[in-house]
Design a protein around this motif. Structure first.
Motif, PDB file in Angstrom:
ATOM      1  N   ILE A 214      13.208  39.492  20.839  1.00 21.22           N
ATOM      2  CA  ILE A 214      12.272  40.465  21.407  1.00 21.22           C
ATOM      3  C   ILE A 214      11.656  41.249  20.253  1.00 21.22           C
ATOM      4  O   ILE A 214      12.381  41.764  19.394  1.00 21.22           O
ATOM      5  N   VAL A 215      10.330  41.317  20.220  1.00 21.60           N
ATOM      6  CA  VAL A 215       9.640  42.020  19.142  1.00 21.60           C
ATOM      7  C   VAL A 215       8.667  43.027  19.743  1.00 21.60           C
ATOM      8  O   VAL A 215       8.357  42.983  20.941  1.00 21.60           O
ATOM      9  N   LYS A 216       8.193  43.925  18.906  1.00 22.65           N
ATOM     10  CA  LYS A 216       7.232  44.925  19.340  1.00 22.65           C
ATOM     11  C   LYS A 216       5.931  44.256  19.797  1.00 22.65           C
ATOM     12  O   LYS A 216       5.422  43.358  19.152  1.00 22.65           O
ATOM     13  N   GLY A 217       5.432  44.707  20.934  1.00 22.91           N
ATOM     14  CA  GLY A 217       4.219  44.150  21.501  1.00 22.91           C
ATOM     15  C   GLY A 217       4.447  43.132  22.603  1.00 22.91           C
ATOM     16  O   GLY A 217       3.491  42.733  23.275  1.00 22.91           O
ATOM     17  N   ASP A 218       5.689  42.696  22.803  1.00 22.15           N
ATOM     18  CA  ASP A 218       5.975  41.746  23.873  1.00 22.15           C
ATOM     19  C   ASP A 218       5.701  42.385  25.247  1.00 22.15           C
ATOM     20  O   ASP A 218       5.957  43.578  25.459  1.00 22.15           O
ATOM     21  N   ILE A 219       5.204  41.580  26.172  1.00 22.27           N
ATOM     22  CA  ILE A 219       4.942  42.023  27.534  1.00 22.27           C
ATOM     23  C   ILE A 219       6.148  41.677  28.405  1.00 22.27           C
ATOM     24  O   ILE A 219       6.603  40.537  28.415  1.00 22.27           O
ATOM     25  N   VAL A 235       5.288  44.796  33.852  1.00 21.09           N
ATOM     26  CA  VAL A 235       6.131  45.992  33.949  1.00 21.09           C
ATOM     27  C   VAL A 235       5.876  46.941  32.780  1.00 21.09           C
ATOM     28  O   VAL A 235       5.566  48.112  32.977  1.00 21.09           O
ATOM     29  N   ALA A 236       6.025  46.448  31.554  1.00 17.59           N
ATOM     30  CA  ALA A 236       5.944  47.339  30.397  1.00 17.59           C
ATOM     31  C   ALA A 236       5.622  46.526  29.149  1.00 17.59           C
ATOM     32  O   ALA A 236       5.649  45.286  29.149  1.00 17.59           O
ATOM     33  N   THR A 237       5.324  47.274  28.060  1.00 27.34           N
ATOM     34  CA  THR A 237       5.093  46.696  26.740  1.00 27.34           C
ATOM     35  C   THR A 237       6.160  47.215  25.783  1.00 27.34           C
ATOM     36  O   THR A 237       6.428  48.426  25.752  1.00 27.34           O
ATOM     37  N   VAL A 238       6.773  46.327  25.023  1.00 21.42           N
ATOM     38  CA  VAL A 238       7.822  46.720  24.087  1.00 21.42           C
ATOM     39  C   VAL A 238       7.224  47.584  22.978  1.00 21.42           C
ATOM     40  O   VAL A 238       6.250  47.199  22.327  1.00 21.42           O
ATOM     41  N   GLU A 239       7.803  48.769  22.792  1.00 21.60           N
ATOM     42  CA  GLU A 239       7.331  49.696  21.770  1.00 21.60           C
ATOM     43  C   GLU A 239       8.205  49.678  20.520  1.00 21.60           C
ATOM     44  O   GLU A 239       7.707  49.826  19.413  1.00 21.60           O
ATOM     45  N   GLN A 240       9.508  49.492  20.691  1.00 19.90           N
ATOM     46  CA  GLN A 240      10.405  49.579  19.539  1.00 19.90           C
ATOM     47  C   GLN A 240      11.670  48.765  19.813  1.00 19.90           C
ATOM     48  O   GLN A 240      12.182  48.753  20.938  1.00 19.90           O
ATOM     49  N   THR A 253      13.054  49.908  23.491  1.00 16.35           N
ATOM     50  CA  THR A 253      12.292  50.883  24.266  1.00 16.35           C
ATOM     51  C   THR A 253      10.930  50.281  24.593  1.00 16.35           C
ATOM     52  O   THR A 253      10.333  49.605  23.762  1.00 16.35           O
ATOM     53  N   ALA A 254      10.478  50.518  25.814  1.00 17.46           N
ATOM     54  CA  ALA A 254       9.217  49.944  26.285  1.00 17.46           C
ATOM     55  C   ALA A 254       8.412  51.009  27.016  1.00 17.46           C
ATOM     56  O   ALA A 254       8.975  51.975  27.552  1.00 17.46           O
ATOM     57  N   LYS A 255       7.107  50.817  27.041  1.00 17.22           N
ATOM     58  CA  LYS A 255       6.202  51.747  27.710  1.00 17.22           C
ATOM     59  C   LYS A 255       5.660  51.098  28.978  1.00 17.22           C
ATOM     60  O   LYS A 255       5.097  50.002  28.931  1.00 17.22           O
ATOM     61  N   PRO A 256       5.826  51.749  30.139  1.00 13.35           N
ATOM     62  CA  PRO A 256       5.310  51.165  31.386  1.00 13.35           C
ATOM     63  C   PRO A 256       3.801  50.960  31.332  1.00 13.35           C
ATOM     64  O   PRO A 256       3.057  51.768  30.769  1.00 13.35           O
ATOM     65  N   LEU A 257       3.349  49.877  31.936  1.00 17.56           N
ATOM     66  CA  LEU A 257       1.920  49.594  31.985  1.00 17.56           C
ATOM     67  C   LEU A 257       1.222  50.380  33.089  1.00 17.56           C
ATOM     68  O   LEU A 257       0.026  50.646  32.989  1.00 17.56           O
ATOM     69  N   ALA A 258       1.928  50.742  34.150  1.00 18.47           N
ATOM     70  CA  ALA A 258       1.335  51.511  35.238  1.00 18.47           C
ATOM     71  C   ALA A 258       1.025  52.935  34.777  1.00 18.47           C
ATOM     72  O   ALA A 258       1.734  53.501  33.942  1.00 18.47           O
ATOM     73  N   SER A 259      -0.047  53.510  35.339  1.00 21.08           N
ATOM     74  CA  SER A 259      -0.458  54.872  34.985  1.00 21.08           C
ATOM     75  C   SER A 259       0.352  55.862  35.818  1.00 21.08           C
ATOM     76  O   SER A 259      -0.127  56.418  36.811  1.00 21.08           O
ATOM     77  N   LEU A 260       1.603  56.098  35.418  1.00 18.18           N
ATOM     78  CA  LEU A 260       2.492  56.932  36.215  1.00 18.18           C
ATOM     79  C   LEU A 260       2.101  58.402  36.176  1.00 18.18           C
ATOM     80  O   LEU A 260       2.490  59.168  37.062  1.00 18.18           O
TER      81      LEU A 260
END
Length: 357
Positions: A214-219, A235-240, A253-260
């Motif tokens: 798993i690397v940064k930028g993976d969906i 679901v999210a994009t890998v951040e770190q 750690t990942a960032k959700p793609l939905a505008s929560l």
């Protein structure tokens, strides 16, 4: 003289009564469905308040729309027409891609994906803090909503319904600390469990091997395991990826793609009958077996070698009455043919790759 107000009980007695009632509610909530039914009744009772509180915003939106000048409407109309043309151009290939997807899934012996039924819902109110990540929507039992129903927006997965009233429902967001969702990496199908942190823009994947790819930028997309969320939704994009060697596991750690942070309109998903049947028959052991089978899946070359060895063993059993020298001669021929088949297949794949390049 009789006092106007009666004397209240001592503070200690009131505290003891509150603690006893709290413990009683906790016990009832864990051992019976009465509390769930009570929550549904309360959601139905106060759903009218949500609509009343949402009325000023609806009125203001209507008034502001009436004051928009014609020039802005013309600009928006032109932009929407351009976007519509682009979408129509993409739709021209949709039919061909669906047919190609079905053929590939048939070749891989994978079940065909079917389109789920969707319905638009509007957010009435939101509770967003470090301890609670929930929203209330204007769809309830009257509209067919049910507990556990997946919720998405135009960008990705938002969460799932946890309580249903007659005309409103409460949605638990995927960033809530009590929420977890099975995901897989779109690039290589590595599977994991993403947990909420209470932060609107962060998901955590813990306790994964340090050697995981798993690397940064993976969906990250939904894996479909567990039967709650359909397979393939973003679901999210890998951040770190934290893998410093201090522990035996890595942390993602990942960032959700939905505008929560700006939820207004959501989509409710109704899974197909096939997906509902799989969800009802899928046990935790089945989920673990599916993950283990996916991780230990063989390449086409390995499957061919294994098939060849099986055929050879069967021929050895059938020819067990022959002499050892004759047996070795009989075995050598299929092995040679198999090696030629493997070499032919590898050469064909190499030529195909060269032609594609």
């Amino acid at each position: 003289m009789k006092p106007i107000f009666a004397k209240a009980p001592p503070l200690g007695i009131r505290l003891a009564i509150a603690v006893i009632l709290s413990l009683l509610l906790i016990v009832l909530d864990g051992r019976s469905r009465a509390m769930i039914e009570l929550r549904n009744v309360l959601e139905t009772a106060i759903s009218g308040l949500y609509y009343v509180a949402n009325t000023p915003r609806t009125v203001l939106d209507g008034v502001s729309n009436n004051f928009i000048d014609s020039q802005k409407l013309q600009i928006e109309n032109r932009v929407l027409k351009e976007q519509l043309r682009e979408k129509n151009a993409d739709l021209l290939l949709l039919g061909q891609l669906k047919v190609e997807n079905q053929r590939l899934r048939l070749l891989l012996s994978s079940p065909l994906r079917q389109d789920e039924y969707k319905k638009v819902a509007e957010v009435l109110t939101a509770e967003m803090d470090a301890y609670r990540q929930q929203v209330v929507i204007n769809q309830g039992q009257h509209n067919g909503a049910f507990i556990g129903q997946p919720i998405i927006d135009e960008r990705g997965v938002v969460g799932q319904i946890i309580s249903v009233g007659e005309k409103s429902s409460r949605v638990l967001l995927l960033t809530d600390v009590t929420h977890a969702i099975p995901v897989q990496v779109l690039r290589n199908d590595v599977r994991a469990i993403a947990n909420g942190t209470g932060n609107n823009d962060e998901l955590i994947i813990d306790n994964i091997p340090r050697t995981i790819d798993i690397v940064k930028g993976d969906i990250l997309v939904t894996s479909g395991l567990g039967g709650r969320f359909p397979e393939g939704y973003p679901v999210a994009t890998v951040e770190q990826v934290i893998n410093d060697g201090s522990t035996h596991f890595a942390r993602v750690t990942a960032k959700p793609l939905a505008s929560l942070n700006h939820l207004r309109y959501l989509l409710l998903l109704w899974p197909t009958r096939e997906e509902m049947r799989k969800a009802q028959s899928l046990s935790p052991q089945d989920v673990r077996d599916a993950v283990r089978e996916r991780q230990n899946s063989l390449t086409p070359l390995d499957r061919l070698n294994r098939k060849t060895k099986t055929q050879v063993n069967e021929e050895n059993d059938n020819d067990s009455n022959h002499d050892r020298e004759d047996k070795n001669d009989d075995i050598s021929d299929p092995l040679d043919d198999t090696e030629m088949d493997i070499e032919t297949e590898l050469n064909t794949e190499t030529e195909t790759k060269d032609e594609n390049e």
